[in-house]
Design a protein around this motif. Sequence first.
Motif, PDB file in Angstrom:
ATOM      1  N   ILE A 154       0.830  -1.207   0.000  1.00 49.71           N
ATOM      2  CA  ILE A 154       0.000   0.000   0.000  1.00 49.71           C
ATOM      3  C   ILE A 154       0.867   1.261   0.000  1.00 49.71           C
ATOM      4  CG2 ILE A 154      -1.994  -1.050   1.163  1.00 49.71           C
ATOM      5  CD1 ILE A 154      -1.061   0.374   3.703  1.00 49.71           C
ATOM      6  N   THR A 155       0.243   2.370  -0.292  1.00 52.01           N
ATOM      7  CA  THR A 155       0.955   3.645  -0.284  1.00 52.01           C
ATOM      8  C   THR A 155       0.535   4.447   0.945  1.00 52.01           C
ATOM      9  OG1 THR A 155      -0.794   4.417  -1.753  1.00 52.01           O
ATOM     10  CG2 THR A 155       1.308   3.822  -2.768  1.00 52.01           C
ATOM     11  N   LYS A 156       1.359   5.468   1.275  1.00 47.33           N
ATOM     12  CA  LYS A 156       1.136   6.274   2.484  1.00 47.33           C
ATOM     13  C   LYS A 156      -0.274   6.829   2.580  1.00 47.33           C
ATOM     14  CE  LYS A 156       5.765   8.073   2.233  1.00 47.33           C
ATOM     15  NZ  LYS A 156       6.573   9.271   2.041  1.00 47.33           N
ATOM     16  N   ASP A 157      -0.831   7.229   1.429  1.00 45.76           N
ATOM     17  CA  ASP A 157      -2.142   7.884   1.471  1.00 45.76           C
ATOM     18  C   ASP A 157      -3.262   6.927   1.868  1.00 45.76           C
ATOM     19  OD1 ASP A 157      -1.220   6.987  -1.207  1.00 45.76           O
ATOM     20  OD2 ASP A 157      -3.341   7.267  -1.687  1.00 45.76           O
ATOM     21  N   LYS A 158      -2.967   5.627   1.903  1.00 47.52           N
ATOM     22  CA  LYS A 158      -3.986   4.648   2.317  1.00 47.52           C
ATOM     23  C   LYS A 158      -4.029   4.478   3.835  1.00 47.52           C
ATOM     24  CE  LYS A 158      -5.482   3.226  -1.746  1.00 47.52           C
ATOM     25  NZ  LYS A 158      -4.765   4.310  -2.465  1.00 47.52           N
ATOM     26  N   ILE A 159      -3.052   5.096   4.526  1.00 49.22           N
ATOM     27  CA  ILE A 159      -2.986   4.967   5.985  1.00 49.22           C
ATOM     28  C   ILE A 159      -3.960   5.953   6.639  1.00 49.22           C
ATOM     29  CG2 ILE A 159      -1.474   5.282   8.006  1.00 49.22           C
ATOM     30  CD1 ILE A 159      -0.641   2.854   6.473  1.00 49.22           C
TER      31      ILE A 159
ATOM     32  N   SER B  88      10.630   5.765  23.541  1.00 47.72           N
ATOM     33  CA  SER B  88      11.536   6.543  22.695  1.00 47.72           C
ATOM     34  C   SER B  88      10.825   7.416  21.666  1.00 47.72           C
ATOM     35  CB  SER B  88      12.519   5.607  21.981  1.00 47.72           C
ATOM     36  OG  SER B  88      13.224   4.861  22.930  1.00 47.72           O
ATOM     37  N   THR B  89       9.511   7.211  21.505  1.00 50.15           N
ATOM     38  CA  THR B  89       8.801   8.089  20.564  1.00 50.15           C
ATOM     39  C   THR B  89       8.522   9.449  21.210  1.00 50.15           C
ATOM     40  OG1 THR B  89       6.625   7.219  21.197  1.00 50.15           O
ATOM     41  CG2 THR B  89       7.707   6.178  19.325  1.00 50.15           C
ATOM     42  N   ARG B  90       8.985   9.626  22.478  1.00 47.03           N
ATOM     43  CA  ARG B  90       8.881  10.955  23.088  1.00 47.03           C
ATOM     44  C   ARG B  90       9.938  11.885  22.516  1.00 47.03           C
ATOM     45  NH1 ARG B  90       7.657   8.561  28.204  1.00 47.03           N
ATOM     46  NH2 ARG B  90       5.451   8.914  28.677  1.00 47.03           N
ATOM     47  N   VAL B  91      10.951  11.318  21.885  1.00 47.75           N
ATOM     48  CA  VAL B  91      12.020  12.144  21.311  1.00 47.75           C
ATOM     49  C   VAL B  91      11.423  13.007  20.187  1.00 47.75           C
ATOM     50  CG1 VAL B  91      14.179  12.067  19.976  1.00 47.75           C
ATOM     51  CG2 VAL B  91      13.818  10.488  21.905  1.00 47.75           C
ATOM     52  N   PRO B  92      11.530  14.343  20.296  1.00 48.97           N
ATOM     53  CA  PRO B  92      10.879  15.218  19.313  1.00 48.97           C
ATOM     54  C   PRO B  92      11.280  14.919  17.861  1.00 48.97           C
ATOM     55  CG  PRO B  92      11.650  16.504  21.177  1.00 48.97           C
ATOM     56  CD  PRO B  92      12.170  15.115  21.381  1.00 48.97           C
ATOM     57  N   LEU B  93      12.570  14.630  17.636  1.00 51.06           N
ATOM     58  CA  LEU B  93      12.993  14.358  16.259  1.00 51.06           C
ATOM     59  C   LEU B  93      12.284  13.126  15.691  1.00 51.06           C
ATOM     60  CD1 LEU B  93      14.983  15.145  13.908  1.00 51.06           C
ATOM     61  CD2 LEU B  93      16.503  13.371  14.814  1.00 51.06           C
ATOM     62  N   VAL B  94      12.099  12.119  16.547  1.00 51.44           N
ATOM     63  CA  VAL B  94      11.432  10.890  16.100  1.00 51.44           C
ATOM     64  C   VAL B  94      10.008  11.213  15.654  1.00 51.44           C
ATOM     65  CG1 VAL B  94      10.523   8.657  16.893  1.00 51.44           C
ATOM     66  CG2 VAL B  94      12.846   9.357  17.521  1.00 51.44           C
TER      67      VAL B  94
ATOM     68  N   GLU C 260       6.505  13.632   9.189  1.00 49.90           N
ATOM     69  CA  GLU C 260       6.920  14.037   7.843  1.00 49.90           C
ATOM     70  C   GLU C 260       6.771  12.884   6.874  1.00 49.90           C
ATOM     71  OE1 GLU C 260      10.263  17.308   9.203  1.00 49.90           O
ATOM     72  OE2 GLU C 260      10.909  15.470   8.177  1.00 49.90           O
ATOM     73  N   PHE C 261       7.217  11.691   7.320  1.00 49.61           N
ATOM     74  CA  PHE C 261       7.182  10.540   6.407  1.00 49.61           C
ATOM     75  C   PHE C 261       5.755  10.188   6.005  1.00 49.61           C
ATOM     76  CE2 PHE C 261       6.650   6.004   5.641  1.00 49.61           C
ATOM     77  CZ  PHE C 261       7.463   5.849   4.522  1.00 49.61           C
TER      78      PHE C 261
END
Length: 616
Positions: free
Chosen positions: A328-333, A342-348, A354-355
């Motif tokens: 599938i492609t991103k737009d299907k999500i 670790s998803t508290r890390v702002p860069l993550v 963005e992705f």
Amino acid sequence: MGKVAINIATGSLQTEDIIVGIDLGTTNSLVAMVRKDSMQPIALRETDGLTLVPSIVHFDEYGGTTVGTPAREKLLQEPERTIYSVKRLMGKSYKDVKDHAGVFAYNIIDDDTDALVKIQVGQKFYTPIELSSYILKELKKRAEHILKANISKAVITVPAYFNDAQRQATRDAGRLAGLDVLRIINEPTAASLAYGIGAKHHEEKTIAVYDLGGGTFDVSILNITNGIFEVLSTNGDTYLGGDDLDNAIVQYWKTEAGLGESADKMKVQALRVLAEEAKKHLSDNEVFDGSVNGVAVSLTRAQFNEVITPLVDRTITACANALRDAGITKDKIDAVVMVGGSTRVPLVKQRVKEFFGREVHDELNPDEVVALGAAVQADILAGNNTEMLLLDVTPLSLGIETMGGLMDVLIPRNSKIPNKAGRQYTTQKDGQSGMRISVFQGERDLVKDNRKLAEFNLTGIPGMPAGLPKVEVNFLIDADGILKVSATELRSGVAQTVEVKPQYGLTDEQVEQMLLDSLTHAKEDIGTRALVEATTEAQQMLDTTERFIEKYRADLTEEEAATTRAHMQLLRDAITAKDKDKIQQETESLNEVSRPYAERVMEGALKDAMKGKKVI
Ligand code: ADP
Ligand code: MG
């Protein structure tokens, strides 16, 4: 009609069972439950205010155990007695983990490479199941203390890529801890349940669950239709997590702060503790200042982002791969769910947004969300929540070996769990009294390319001509994905059952590889299957002919016998040459050659039979 129970330990009355949800994590574990009043899931909090229990077990000299934060404090002083990351060892053999042996500071035993690993502490040996059970016991004890009630039932989560062996091991650990494990569910499924995504009837959603924990990273693409959670793909790196972010900081400080490689081990450990502190601090602040052994160290958010960029890049590549594998492609999500401390890390967070080109779900505590979802599942099982449906699916196909080493799939991959399937088989030889049932898991056409889960013999089949016995093989997968295989000879009632407890686990790479192989070898497999089928048929033709001409030699002319033998040889040659077309052609000719006399002889035999004689 309800029963009333009194908890001897707490003296409290219990009118009903509480079922808790447990996230048994690599780094941290915790318990959650759905509150009766608000009907919302909450993580259980001890008086110390904490919900997370570090998944660490420390053994003192006398074999006594401590679990959690006090055990973590022993990591530095007594590394060989302090066991962490035991989840990585669940259902694994030494062979599976030897490439990563450096990750573990304690002693992993290598006795028989195919057997499950054991951990040596002092003079004692422990299995990962026992070690996990200590963590679960501690969680149970805490929950009982907080809730002032007896806790004996739980839902436990596992990564989506866990195979049967690893799920079974988790279930066994629960049982050992005195918990009745009502269900094992996938972590991404739990995370999505915590957010209530897709769990309503008649709702269809495709979601991405991005889970960056302490030592592992995985991303799963799920499709949820009418309450059925299907894992479309999972990708990731079982050796990439928050610890690596800490290490990146340590490396940076070693070069920047001039501590150098010569810093002794103790110092590096102290540096690592400070690095984790800095990392967490930088999730909410721009600058960190601290000191280690009198040396001042600092780190800015920008510096931190720079050193961890290569690691974050790897997780983003995995997201792209997961989408590709799911086709599938991103737009299907429809939604992206963030899981893991670790998803508290702002860069993550920023890079994941963005992705996928969209906002992500991070409203719930990322290190609690899996346990919260397990609690939601527990609530469904307790019958308190009838709004939601929940089902899981099998990650790989399950089947048995049939003639010629072919895989005969009884339950295809991605089938709903629980599930059952049955099929009838028969014997190949006259008077055959036993039948070997070999159970395999995988997507390839030949069993030799798949993974053997179990093997057993159905014995005591009464003597019957080939093809007459009816052996029914049944597969039953329970709600936890555990398989039971039974075989019954229907004419005589002879039966045999095995619970499939695989000898050792597959690594996630192996599962992935098996799926990949089935795609890349699909063409080749079709060719092989055709050849195997042709060969099996030819072999049967040869056997029957051989038996026939032996039995009725007197009724055949010299020429008929000779021609038949010649054609049999041609067919054998074709089998040796593995030439499918030739085999089919020669099978056909042998059939042609033998048909006239076979018919003649059988007619005669029939006449004899009518005269009251026995045919066979
Ligand atoms: P696991 O699923 O592996 O048991 P968790 O989801 O509990 O792990 O995540 C643990 C990781 O999260 C650790 O590496 C920890 O340092 C990291 N972590 C916890 N809080 C923060 C924070 N505020 N900022 C960055 N990382 C954090
Ligand atoms: Mg986790």
